[in-house]
Design a protein around this motif. Sequence first.
Motif, PDB file in Angstrom:
ATOM      1  N   THR A   1       0.826  -1.445  -0.194  1.00  0.00           N
ATOM      2  CA  THR A   1      -0.155   0.040  -0.331  1.00  0.00           C
ATOM      3  C   THR A   1       1.105   1.173  -0.153  1.00  0.00           C
ATOM      4  N   ALA A   2       2.291   1.270   1.123  1.00  0.00           N
ATOM      5  CA  ALA A   2       2.798   2.050   0.957  1.00  0.00           C
ATOM      6  C   ALA A   2       3.001   2.552  -0.565  1.00  0.00           C
ATOM      7  N   GLU A   3       3.803   1.860  -1.191  1.00  0.00           N
ATOM      8  CA  GLU A   3       4.223   1.729  -2.405  1.00  0.00           C
ATOM      9  C   GLU A   3       2.829   3.028  -3.141  1.00  0.00           C
ATOM     10  N   TYR A   4       1.924   1.939  -3.478  1.00  0.00           N
ATOM     11  CA  TYR A   4       1.274   2.591  -4.205  1.00  0.00           C
ATOM     12  C   TYR A   4       0.853   3.935  -3.881  1.00  0.00           C
ATOM     13  N   MET A   5       0.745   4.816  -2.392  1.00  0.00           N
ATOM     14  CA  MET A   5       0.867   5.814  -2.142  1.00  0.00           C
ATOM     15  C   MET A   5       1.941   6.609  -2.479  1.00  0.00           C
ATOM     16  N   GLU A   6       3.524   5.622  -3.089  1.00  0.00           N
ATOM     17  CA  GLU A   6       3.987   6.595  -3.414  1.00  0.00           C
ATOM     18  C   GLU A   6       4.260   6.979  -5.022  1.00  0.00           C
ATOM     19  N   VAL A   7       3.568   6.168  -5.801  1.00  0.00           N
ATOM     20  CA  VAL A   7       3.172   6.032  -6.816  1.00  0.00           C
ATOM     21  C   VAL A   7       2.225   7.049  -6.972  1.00  0.00           C
ATOM     22  N   LEU A   8       0.846   7.317  -7.076  1.00  0.00           N
ATOM     23  CA  LEU A   8       0.023   7.860  -6.324  1.00  0.00           C
ATOM     24  C   LEU A   8       0.513   9.702  -6.171  1.00  0.00           C
ATOM     25  N   VAL A   9       1.812   9.813  -5.141  1.00  0.00           N
ATOM     26  CA  VAL A   9       2.449  10.732  -5.477  1.00  0.00           C
ATOM     27  C   VAL A   9       2.829  11.453  -6.923  1.00  0.00           C
ATOM     28  N   ALA A  10       3.750   9.905  -6.941  1.00  0.00           N
ATOM     29  CA  ALA A  10       4.648  10.752  -8.174  1.00  0.00           C
ATOM     30  C   ALA A  10       3.283  10.761  -9.601  1.00  0.00           C
ATOM     31  N   VAL A  11       2.150  10.611  -9.561  1.00  0.00           N
ATOM     32  CA  VAL A  11       1.784  11.154 -10.642  1.00  0.00           C
ATOM     33  C   VAL A  11       1.137  12.349 -10.384  1.00  0.00           C
ATOM     34  N   ILE A  12       0.685  12.840  -8.931  1.00  0.00           N
ATOM     35  CA  ILE A  12      -0.184  14.146  -9.046  1.00  0.00           C
ATOM     36  C   ILE A  12       1.082  14.952  -8.921  1.00  0.00           C
ATOM     37  N   ASP A  13       2.270  14.507  -8.737  1.00  0.00           N
ATOM     38  CA  ASP A  13       3.390  15.498  -9.513  1.00  0.00           C
ATOM     39  C   ASP A  13       4.155  15.337 -10.936  1.00  0.00           C
ATOM     40  N   ASP A  14       3.675  14.514 -11.372  1.00  0.00           N
ATOM     41  CA  ASP A  14       4.149  14.886 -12.805  1.00  0.00           C
ATOM     42  C   ASP A  14       3.056  13.782 -12.978  1.00  0.00           C
ATOM     43  N   PRO A  15       1.970  15.037 -13.750  1.00  0.00           N
ATOM     44  CA  PRO A  15       0.714  14.199 -14.783  1.00  0.00           C
ATOM     45  C   PRO A  15       0.705  13.025 -15.667  1.00  0.00           C
TER      46      PRO A  15
END
Length: 322
Positions: free
Chosen positions: A122-136
């Motif tokens: 789950t923590a890894e998915y949260m990191e991916v979500l942060v990355a997507v929001i920061d870099d659409p």
Amino acid sequence: MLTKAELETWLRAQWARRGHQLGEGERHGVEVRELVEHSAERAQARELPYLDLWILMYDEMLSWLLSLQGVFQIRMKAGRPMGDFEKALFLILARIVADSISIRHLILLGFDTSARTLLRSTAEYMEVLVAVIDDPPFASEFLKSDSPAMAKMFWAQHLRSGRIARRVRAAWRGFATGDTAEDEAAALWFAAWGGQWTEQLSSLTHPSMGACLLTINPPSVKPHGEAWLGHWGDKADFSAETVYIYAANLFPLLVVHRKFPFEGFDAALAEPIPYDPAIEDHRHVKFGRDVLGSLILSLGKPDNARHVFPPLDLEGSLHSAD
């Protein structure tokens, strides 16, 4: 379809051929259904005020994620256009929400080590979500991972060996309001905060003696003193730290892009999402992130720790990442 009754008849016949007669409803070994039911009843009856406090915090965090997903779900139901950015956001949030609900079940049923195993993912998915929001544009790369082979490639190219952590650090650097050494240091500290537990969570995910011992005997303030093994399910105060680790990994989603998705993302979205105070999900996302951010930060303050963390003697394990 093979019915349950037919399967039970077949099993009795197999035992009979081997010289063991079983009556209807009888079986060899433990009646798993009874064990599971008793385990759940036992967990529900066990009073753990510290854990109750942390579950309340957990529910506040999970509720915020549900509202964030709701912002996009409303658009989907209305048939509004969705680009790669929105699709990736909705899908990742769906996985995080499902994992989060599962973690909650596992904690309350007394399977903390299993909860932490899931939390690692789950923590890894949260990191991916942060990355997507920061870099659409990164959303398009994520959407390519729709098969086992492509998922493996996505992990190899964008996640492993600290690759996703670098994206999270970049997001925090963008969040820093100044360009001083202190600003840089603060950004790097926050970027590494949730990741401090990666090694611990991985050690529970991969086979280890420590993971087995924590499964059998999860630490709690008041040991139950019963002839009951933890791997049958043993709700314990130790799960407070599990929720704290979850909170540390959620924190960047709350703080790094504080106006998401209502401001600053018009170019990435198929259609802008203007903030509407009449919509509860909008209000919850906009103001709830500040409430949760303040709460999570306060939990890490030494003066507050004794009021929220159970007094467990774990040789520095509990709350040790601060």
